[in-house]
Design a protein around this motif. Structure first.
Motif, PDB file in Angstrom:
ATOM      1  N   ARG A  31       0.996  -1.222  -0.068  1.00 57.59           N
ATOM      2  CA  ARG A  31       0.100  -0.116  -0.055  1.00 57.59           C
ATOM      3  C   ARG A  31       0.693   1.264  -0.048  1.00 57.59           C
ATOM      4  O   ARG A  31       0.515   2.153  -0.839  1.00 57.59           O
ATOM      5  N   SER A  32       1.659   1.278   0.764  1.00 58.15           N
ATOM      6  CA  SER A  32       2.753   2.185   0.830  1.00 58.15           C
ATOM      7  C   SER A  32       3.710   2.770  -0.512  1.00 58.15           C
ATOM      8  O   SER A  32       3.607   3.858  -0.861  1.00 58.15           O
ATOM      9  N   ARG A  33       3.781   1.653  -1.277  1.00 54.47           N
ATOM     10  CA  ARG A  33       4.274   1.720  -2.415  1.00 54.47           C
ATOM     11  C   ARG A  33       3.276   2.170  -3.514  1.00 54.47           C
ATOM     12  O   ARG A  33       3.830   3.110  -4.190  1.00 54.47           O
ATOM     13  N   SER A  34       2.202   2.048  -3.276  1.00 56.19           N
ATOM     14  CA  SER A  34       1.030   2.460  -4.207  1.00 56.19           C
ATOM     15  C   SER A  34       0.863   4.121  -4.074  1.00 56.19           C
ATOM     16  O   SER A  34       0.724   4.866  -4.867  1.00 56.19           O
ATOM     17  N   VAL A 137      -2.655   5.027 -10.212  1.00 56.13           N
ATOM     18  CA  VAL A 137      -1.862   3.675  -9.724  1.00 56.13           C
ATOM     19  C   VAL A 137      -3.080   2.540 -10.055  1.00 56.13           C
ATOM     20  O   VAL A 137      -3.906   2.900  -9.466  1.00 56.13           O
ATOM     21  N   LEU A 138      -2.675   1.510 -10.530  1.00 56.16           N
ATOM     22  CA  LEU A 138      -3.600   0.413 -10.580  1.00 56.16           C
ATOM     23  C   LEU A 138      -2.921  -0.944  -9.877  1.00 56.16           C
ATOM     24  O   LEU A 138      -1.702  -1.111 -10.133  1.00 56.16           O
ATOM     25  N   VAL A 139      -3.621  -1.593  -9.153  1.00 55.80           N
ATOM     26  CA  VAL A 139      -2.987  -2.796  -8.358  1.00 55.80           C
ATOM     27  C   VAL A 139      -3.977  -4.025  -8.484  1.00 55.80           C
ATOM     28  O   VAL A 139      -5.195  -3.949  -8.336  1.00 55.80           O
ATOM     29  N   GLY A 140      -3.494  -5.131  -8.738  1.00 54.54           N
ATOM     30  CA  GLY A 140      -4.246  -6.315  -8.997  1.00 54.54           C
ATOM     31  C   GLY A 140      -3.597  -7.397  -9.308  1.00 54.54           C
ATOM     32  O   GLY A 140      -2.589  -7.482  -9.887  1.00 54.54           O
ATOM     33  N   GLN A 141      -4.261  -8.654  -9.230  1.00 51.74           N
ATOM     34  CA  GLN A 141      -3.838 -10.028  -9.493  1.00 51.74           C
ATOM     35  C   GLN A 141      -4.342 -10.317 -10.851  1.00 51.74           C
ATOM     36  O   GLN A 141      -5.511 -10.051 -11.346  1.00 51.74           O
ATOM     37  N   ASP A 142      -3.677 -11.202 -11.521  1.00 54.89           N
ATOM     38  CA  ASP A 142      -4.083 -11.966 -12.808  1.00 54.89           C
ATOM     39  C   ASP A 142      -4.690 -13.033 -12.031  1.00 54.89           C
ATOM     40  O   ASP A 142      -3.884 -13.958 -11.331  1.00 54.89           O
ATOM     41  N   TRP A 143      -5.898 -13.315 -12.592  1.00 51.56           N
ATOM     42  CA  TRP A 143      -6.484 -14.442 -11.914  1.00 51.56           C
ATOM     43  C   TRP A 143      -6.090 -15.997 -12.354  1.00 51.56           C
ATOM     44  O   TRP A 143      -6.603 -16.954 -11.837  1.00 51.56           O
TER      45      TRP A 143
END
Length: 255
Positions: A31-34, A137-143
């Protein structure tokens, strides 16, 4: 770690799961990096899209950012307001944000874009509200990239892929860079932060994957029960293993 819509009971289950995920090793650092990539600093403004129960909005406020959290789920916003009564939370979705043109310095969406049927439209809206030079900034997993140790690797592949097929955009995270470029953002860069989990805290995640695959009739109940029992045994005997890459993409709104 999932941003799915549902009834109040479903929202409460999701909030409980997010609470666990937010306390996992590495979660605070990510989160801090984002925030760093978003250019968060005292006096700047930011929106957290799909804010859930609101932790990131509160953390941004702590570092002096004037932040607003938006989420389309009324229950999420209700809980966020209860937990962080001094923060600004609003019911809104990624396609229609409650801001005037070019008025926001930072835009953040964590585990959100895989639920959007039109991610390009959401990025157009991000472009609209971001001031020239603003950061996204976008954060997420590839399912498709859940890495789970199991005695039955073929069944594990089937479970992961079947659960991915239930998601609106299961491969959106691998598209972050190209989506941002297509939307006109500049200086786009992508990082990967892989979480490795060997304790029982993430057991509900893999159980959820299996139950989802079963609900889609990709596997039968008996197979799922055996697989879940194996994962429970692994968690109880310190043999559980889950690796999950999270992609973090950032870019700048054109000046």
């Amino acid at each position: 770690m999932f941003k799915e819509q549902g009834n109040e009971h479903g929202a409460d289950q999701l909030i409980a799961l997010l609470d666990v995920a937010e306390q996992l090793p590495g979660a605070t650092g990510l989160r801090s990096r984002s925030y760093e990539l978003m250019g968060a600093a005292p006096g700047r403004t930011a929106v957290d899209v799909g804010c859930g129960s609101g932790r990131s909005v509160a953390e941004l406020t702590e570092i002096g950012v004037k932040s607003v959290g938006v989420d389309p789920d009324e229950r999420m916003i209700e809980v966020a307001r209860q937990r962080w009564p001094r923060e600004d939370f609003r019911i809104a979705d990624a396609y229609e944000l409650p801001f005037a043109d070019a008025t926001v310095d930072g835009y953040r969406a964590d585990k959100v874009f895989h639920e959007l049927g039109e991610p390009d439209r959401a990025l157009d809206e991000a472009r609209r509200i971001l001031a020239p030079g603003g950061r996204i900034v976008l954060v997420g997993q590839d399912w498709d990239t859940y890495v789970i140790d199991s005695d039955d690797l073929a069944l594990t592949r089937t479970i992961v892929r079947a659960r991915a097929d239930l998601v609106q955009g299961p491969q959106t995270a691998r598209r972050y860079r190209n989506l941002l470029l297509a939307a006109g953002f500049t200086g786009v860069a992508v990082e990967v932060h892989t979480g490795v989990f060997t304790g029982p805290a993430m057991l509900p995640v893999v159980i959820g994957l299996a139950e989802g695959a079963c609900s889609a009739d990709a596997v039968i109940r008996e197979q799922v029960d055996v697989w879940i029992n194996e994962q429970r045994t692994r968690a109880e005997t310190d043999r559980f293993f889950l690796a999950l890459p999270l992609f973090v993409a950032a870019g700048t709104a054109p000046r």
